[in-house]
Structure formats: C-alpha cells, structure tokens
Design an enzyme around this catalytic site. Structure first.
Site, PDB file in Angstrom:
ATOM      1  N   HIS A   1       0.863  -1.184   0.000  1.00  0.00           N
ATOM      2  CA  HIS A   1       0.000   0.000   0.000  1.00  0.00           C
ATOM      3  C   HIS A   1       0.902   1.238   0.000  1.00  0.00           C
ATOM      4  O   HIS A   1       1.769   1.373   0.853  1.00  0.00           O
ATOM      5  CB  HIS A   1      -0.882  -0.048   1.249  1.00  0.00           C
ATOM      6  CG  HIS A   1      -1.863   1.064   1.385  1.00  0.00           C
ATOM      7  ND1 HIS A   1      -3.098   1.061   0.760  1.00  0.00           N
ATOM      8  CD2 HIS A   1      -1.805   2.224   2.096  1.00  0.00           C
ATOM      9  CE1 HIS A   1      -3.757   2.160   1.089  1.00  0.00           C
ATOM     10  NE2 HIS A   1      -2.999   2.890   1.892  1.00  0.00           N
TER      11      HIS A   1
ATOM     12  N   HIS B   1      -2.715   4.713  -2.870  1.00  0.00           N
ATOM     13  CA  HIS B   1      -3.763   5.477  -2.184  1.00  0.00           C
ATOM     14  C   HIS B   1      -3.455   6.963  -2.365  1.00  0.00           C
ATOM     15  O   HIS B   1      -2.528   7.495  -1.758  1.00  0.00           O
ATOM     16  CB  HIS B   1      -3.745   5.074  -0.694  1.00  0.00           C
ATOM     17  CG  HIS B   1      -4.752   5.774   0.150  1.00  0.00           C
ATOM     18  ND1 HIS B   1      -4.744   5.696   1.525  1.00  0.00           N
ATOM     19  CD2 HIS B   1      -5.807   6.577  -0.168  1.00  0.00           C
ATOM     20  CE1 HIS B   1      -5.745   6.411   2.019  1.00  0.00           C
ATOM     21  NE2 HIS B   1      -6.395   6.964   1.012  1.00  0.00           N
TER      22      HIS B   1
ATOM     23  N   MET C   1      -4.015  10.457  -1.623  1.00  0.00           N
ATOM     24  CA  MET C   1      -4.606  11.457  -0.713  1.00  0.00           C
ATOM     25  C   MET C   1      -4.231  12.835  -1.248  1.00  0.00           C
ATOM     26  O   MET C   1      -3.408  13.566  -0.688  1.00  0.00           O
ATOM     27  CB  MET C   1      -4.092  11.220   0.713  1.00  0.00           C
ATOM     28  CG  MET C   1      -4.763  10.026   1.366  1.00  0.00           C
ATOM     29  SD  MET C   1      -3.931   9.486   2.855  1.00  0.00           S
ATOM     30  CE  MET C   1      -2.661   8.473   2.113  1.00  0.00           C
TER      31      MET C   1
HETATM   32  C1  DX5 Z   1      -3.155   7.250   6.688  1.00  0.00           C
HETATM   33  C2  DX5 Z   1      -2.656   6.341   5.597  1.00  0.00           C
HETATM   34  C3  DX5 Z   1      -2.437   4.972   6.080  1.00  0.00           C
HETATM   35  C4  DX5 Z   1      -1.395   4.829   7.160  1.00  0.00           C
HETATM   36  C5  DX5 Z   1      -1.814   3.709   8.062  1.00  0.00           C
HETATM   37  O1  DX5 Z   1      -3.578   8.441   6.197  1.00  0.00           O
HETATM   38  O2  DX5 Z   1      -3.583   6.286   4.531  1.00  0.00           O
HETATM   39  O3  DX5 Z   1      -2.211   4.065   5.030  1.00  0.00           O
HETATM   40  O4  DX5 Z   1      -0.122   4.587   6.680  1.00  0.00           O
HETATM   41  O5  DX5 Z   1      -0.973   3.656   9.153  1.00  0.00           O
HETATM   42  P1  DX5 Z   1      -1.316   2.844  10.461  1.00  0.00           P
HETATM   43  O6  DX5 Z   1      -1.513   1.414  10.068  1.00  0.00           O
HETATM   44  O7  DX5 Z   1      -0.118   3.024  11.316  1.00  0.00           O
HETATM   45  O8  DX5 Z   1      -2.560   3.437  11.061  1.00  0.00           O
HETATM   46 ZN    ZN Z   2      -3.433   4.613   3.023  1.00  0.00          ZN
END
Ligand code: DX5
Ligand code: ZN
Length: 227
Positions: free
Chosen positions: A37, A70, A72
């Site tokens: 990811h 992903h 963002m």
């Molecule tokens: C948060 C990201 C996540 C993050 C998750 O905005 O999209 O993918 O890396 O991290 P953990 O598993 O530590 O909550």
């Molecule tokens: Zn993420």
C-alpha cells in the site's frame, strides 16, 4: 489479477524505514505477501506531504508486488497517466477529492489500472451508489487520513459491515473492501469480522520485526478463515 474477496495484508510503506525501503519490501515478498500500500499525500487534501511518482517508479524496478496506490491528493485525475507509467496496479482516489468521480474512475480504467474509491470516516456510503460498476475496491478510512500510527475509530466497524451488505445487495459481491488506519493485533479481528478483506497496516508491520509482524497477521487470517 482481480481483487475479489480473498484476504490480503497490504503493508503501508508510509511507516517503513526509508533508509532500507528496498530491503523491507524484499521481506514482504519473502513472507509471501502480494500487495503493498503506497500512500501519496499532497499537503492539501491532507496536512502532510509523503512521496510521489519518483519513489513509486524506483521501487517498481525491483518489486513485483501489486502496487495499491492510495492518492490522498486533490483532483487525482491529473496524475493518471503518470501513475500508469510508474507501474501502479490499482489507483484509489478519495470521493471527497474528485469533483468528477465518475470521470476519474473511467480514466483510471481506460489507462489499464484497477480502481478504488476511498471514503473518509465522515463520508456516507451513498456516494458510491452510481459508481459501483466502475469500482474494483472501496477503501474505508478508519482514521482521518494524513498520518500513520493513529487509533482505529471503532464506529467504522458498522460502516464496513453496512458496506459489505450494500455490495452484496447491489449485486457487486466481488468488490473488495479495504480498511486503512489503526489496524493492528488488537483490531484485526474486528475489521475482518465486519467483512473487510484487504487490510492496510503501517505501524503494526514496520515497528520492530517486520517479518514477525507479517506472520502475526497471516496467522490471524488463517485462524479467521478456519472459524
Ligand atoms: C493514513 C494512511 C495509512 C497509514 C496507516 O492516512 O492512509 O495508510 O499509513 O498507518 P497505520 O496502520 O499506522 O494506522
Ligand atoms: Zn493509506
């Protein structure tokens, strides 16, 4: 490769040690994982800037993992062709970040990648109603996006279950449900039980021994499948 409903662990490299990112990705492959990811943050849709195309392109040269990207990022459609060039397999965009979500998903598919639609914790499931035919995966954010290491928002468990029901009822049982944020040994069973099948984990994979953490998740998945 279709996403479907198989259980997958997708470690988020946002929490990796970037001094040895290649080595940590090798461990993921050695432990039998298929997915990684990749969190791209623009400092506008979310408060933080992470990394972008040059990093994705670089790790693609050495990795055969499935790249679950992903985005963002505001208006991620701007980056579709670049993501394809970098070797992304699936591009997940936030419904909240796309004025034209339908067009964005069409463009990702036309470029030859799979699509994901991500929803922030406060975003209702009904935004998915008219794009399910263009969606391979729905990402339920179980934290507010922007940072690793936050706590799982327990109210999201019923959202995951409602989504699984919605997808089944609407005739899309093959759409994957990914959950991202605060997934660790204490929350993994709750998330699986609600009906998610792709679990993102950042800090729970990269803190301390990566291989051991991955095995913990794999063992939990096997136990879940048996019960
Ligand atoms: C948060 C990201 C996540 C993050 C998750 O905005 O999209 O993918 O890396 O991290 P953990 O598993 O530590 O909550
Ligand atoms: Zn993420």
């Amino acid at each position: 490769m279709s996403v479907g409903r198989e259980l997958k662990l997708a470690p988020s490299i946002l929490s990796a040690d970037f001094n040895i990112l290649g080595q940590q990705m090798d461990i993921m492959a050695e432990e039998g994982l298929e997915w990684v990811h990749i969190d791209v943050m623009d400092g506008a849709f979310v408060p933080q800037i992470s990394f972008g195309m040059p990093v994705i392109k670089s790790i693609r040269k050495k990795s055969r993992l499935f790249f679950d990207v992903h985005m963002m990022v505001e208006e991620p459609a701007r980056f579709t062709d670049m993501l394809k060039d970098c070797g992304a397999d699936l591009v997940c965009v936030h419904a909240e970040a796309c004025v034209h979500l339908d067009r964005t998903l069409q463009a990702i598919k036309a470029a030859g990648m799979m699509t994901g639609v991500a929803l922030n914790p406060a975003t209702p499931l009904c935004v998915l109603d008219y794009v399910l035919d263009k969606t391979d995966m729905v990402l339920i954010m179980s934290v507010n996006p922007g940072f690793g290491g936050q706590s799982y928002i327990h109210g999201m468990t019923k959202k995951i279950a409602a989504l699984r029901k919605k997808l089944d009822d609407a005739g899309y049982p093959g759409i994957a449900i990914e959950v991202d944020g605060g997934v660790n040994k204490d929350t993994v069973n709750e998330v699986l039980g609600a009906g998610a099948n792709v679990l993102v984990a950042g800090s729970a994979v990269f803190k301390n021994d990566v291989a051991e953490n991955i095995r913990m998740f794999q063992k939990t998945f096997e136990e879940f499948k048996r019960n």
